[in-house]
Design a protein around this motif. Structure first.
Motif, mmCIF file in Angstrom:
data_model
loop_
_atom_site.group_PDB
_atom_site.id
_atom_site.type_symbol
_atom_site.label_atom_id
_atom_site.label_comp_id
_atom_site.label_asym_id
_atom_site.label_seq_id
_atom_site.Cartn_x
_atom_site.Cartn_y
_atom_site.Cartn_z
ATOM 1 N N GLY A 143 -1.502 -44.456 121.625
ATOM 2 C CA GLY A 143 -2.781 -44.986 122.060
ATOM 3 C C GLY A 143 -3.683 -43.909 122.611
ATOM 4 N N LYS A 144 -4.567 -44.279 123.533
ATOM 5 C CA LYS A 144 -5.570 -43.356 124.072
ATOM 6 C C LYS A 144 -4.933 -42.192 124.825
ATOM 7 N N SER A 145 -3.968 -42.470 125.705
ATOM 8 C CA SER A 145 -3.378 -41.395 126.501
ATOM 9 C C SER A 145 -2.600 -40.428 125.632
ATOM 10 N N GLY A 146 -1.935 -40.938 124.582
ATOM 11 C CA GLY A 146 -1.182 -40.072 123.688
ATOM 12 C C GLY A 146 -2.078 -39.114 122.937
ATOM 13 N N GLY A 147 -3.246 -39.573 122.518
ATOM 14 C CA GLY A 147 -4.172 -38.713 121.799
ATOM 15 C C GLY A 147 -4.651 -37.569 122.663
ATOM 16 N N ASN A 148 -4.959 -37.841 123.918
ATOM 17 C CA ASN A 148 -5.409 -36.790 124.825
ATOM 18 C C ASN A 148 -4.303 -35.789 125.103
ATOM 19 N N ALA A 149 -3.094 -36.274 125.267
ATOM 20 C CA ALA A 149 -1.967 -35.384 125.537
ATOM 21 C C ALA A 149 -1.706 -34.490 124.330
ATOM 22 N N MET A 150 -1.750 -35.059 123.130
ATOM 23 C CA MET A 150 -1.509 -34.277 121.928
ATOM 24 C C MET A 150 -2.612 -33.246 121.719
ATOM 25 N N LYS A 151 -3.833 -33.573 122.076
ATOM 26 C CA LYS A 151 -4.939 -32.624 121.956
ATOM 27 C C LYS A 151 -4.662 -31.406 122.831
ATOM 28 N N GLY A 152 -4.190 -31.640 124.065
ATOM 29 C CA GLY A 152 -3.854 -30.545 124.972
ATOM 30 C C GLY A 152 -2.709 -29.701 124.456
ATOM 31 N N ILE A 153 -1.718 -30.341 123.873
ATOM 32 C CA ILE A 153 -0.562 -29.618 123.325
ATOM 33 C C ILE A 153 -1.003 -28.743 122.153
ATOM 34 N N ARG A 154 -1.811 -29.311 121.263
ATOM 35 C CA ARG A 154 -2.300 -28.535 120.124
ATOM 36 C C ARG A 154 -3.125 -27.336 120.577
ATOM 37 N N GLU A 155 -3.919 -27.529 121.622
ATOM 38 C CA GLU A 155 -4.743 -26.428 122.136
ATOM 39 C C GLU A 155 -3.859 -25.298 122.656
ATOM 40 N N ILE A 156 -2.819 -25.633 123.395
ATOM 41 C CA ILE A 156 -1.904 -24.620 123.920
ATOM 42 C C ILE A 156 -1.195 -23.887 122.784
ATOM 43 N N LEU A 157 -0.723 -24.644 121.791
ATOM 44 C CA LEU A 157 0.008 -24.025 120.684
ATOM 45 C C LEU A 157 -0.878 -23.162 119.792
ATOM 46 N N SER A 158 -2.181 -23.405 119.813
ATOM 47 C CA SER A 158 -3.084 -22.617 118.970
ATOM 48 C C SER A 158 -3.456 -21.272 119.595
ATOM 49 N N ARG A 159 -3.115 -21.061 120.841
ATOM 50 C CA ARG A 159 -3.455 -19.805 121.515
ATOM 51 C C ARG A 159 -2.633 -18.644 120.955
ATOM 52 N N LYS A 160 -3.227 -17.478 120.954
ATOM 53 C CA LYS A 160 -2.519 -16.270 120.523
ATOM 54 C C LYS A 160 -1.981 -15.567 121.760
ATOM 55 N N PHE A 161 -0.797 -15.002 121.640
ATOM 56 C CA PHE A 161 -0.185 -14.281 122.743
ATOM 57 C C PHE A 161 0.149 -12.872 122.294
ATOM 58 N N LYS A 162 -0.185 -11.921 123.121
ATOM 59 C CA LYS A 162 0.086 -10.525 122.801
ATOM 60 C C LYS A 162 1.512 -10.187 123.224
ATOM 61 N N THR A 163 2.260 -9.627 122.300
ATOM 62 C CA THR A 163 3.613 -9.159 122.597
ATOM 63 C C THR A 163 3.723 -7.710 122.138
ATOM 64 N N ASP A 164 4.795 -7.059 122.510
ATOM 65 C CA ASP A 164 5.033 -5.680 122.078
ATOM 66 C C ASP A 164 5.809 -5.642 120.766
#
Length: 71
Positions: free
Chosen positions: A37-58
């Protein structure tokens, strides 16, 4: 016994389907929230945003180390 899906509303769990238990049966369970429902969509949006971030590693090629910690 199969998993029973329920909605928690006004302090009471309401099963979403017929439950095959005798009346006044005492049960024990550990609730697991299912995002929908509504709360699940918002939570998934946040998860997708976090997973789309790039992280610098060595590491130049992390894919080469993929199976390193697999059993």
């Amino acid at each position: 016994m199969k998993t029973i899906h329920a909605i928690f509303e006004n302090g009471v769990f309401h099963p979403k389907e017929q439950v095959d238990l005798p009346e006044h049966s005492e049960v024990e369970f550990e609730p697991k929230i299912i995002l929908s429902g509504k709360s699940g969509g918002n939570a998934m949006k946040g998860i997708r945003e976090i997973l789309s971030r790039k992280f610098k590693t060595d590491q130049s090629d992390l894919a080469a180390r993929h199976n390193e910690h697999q059993p």
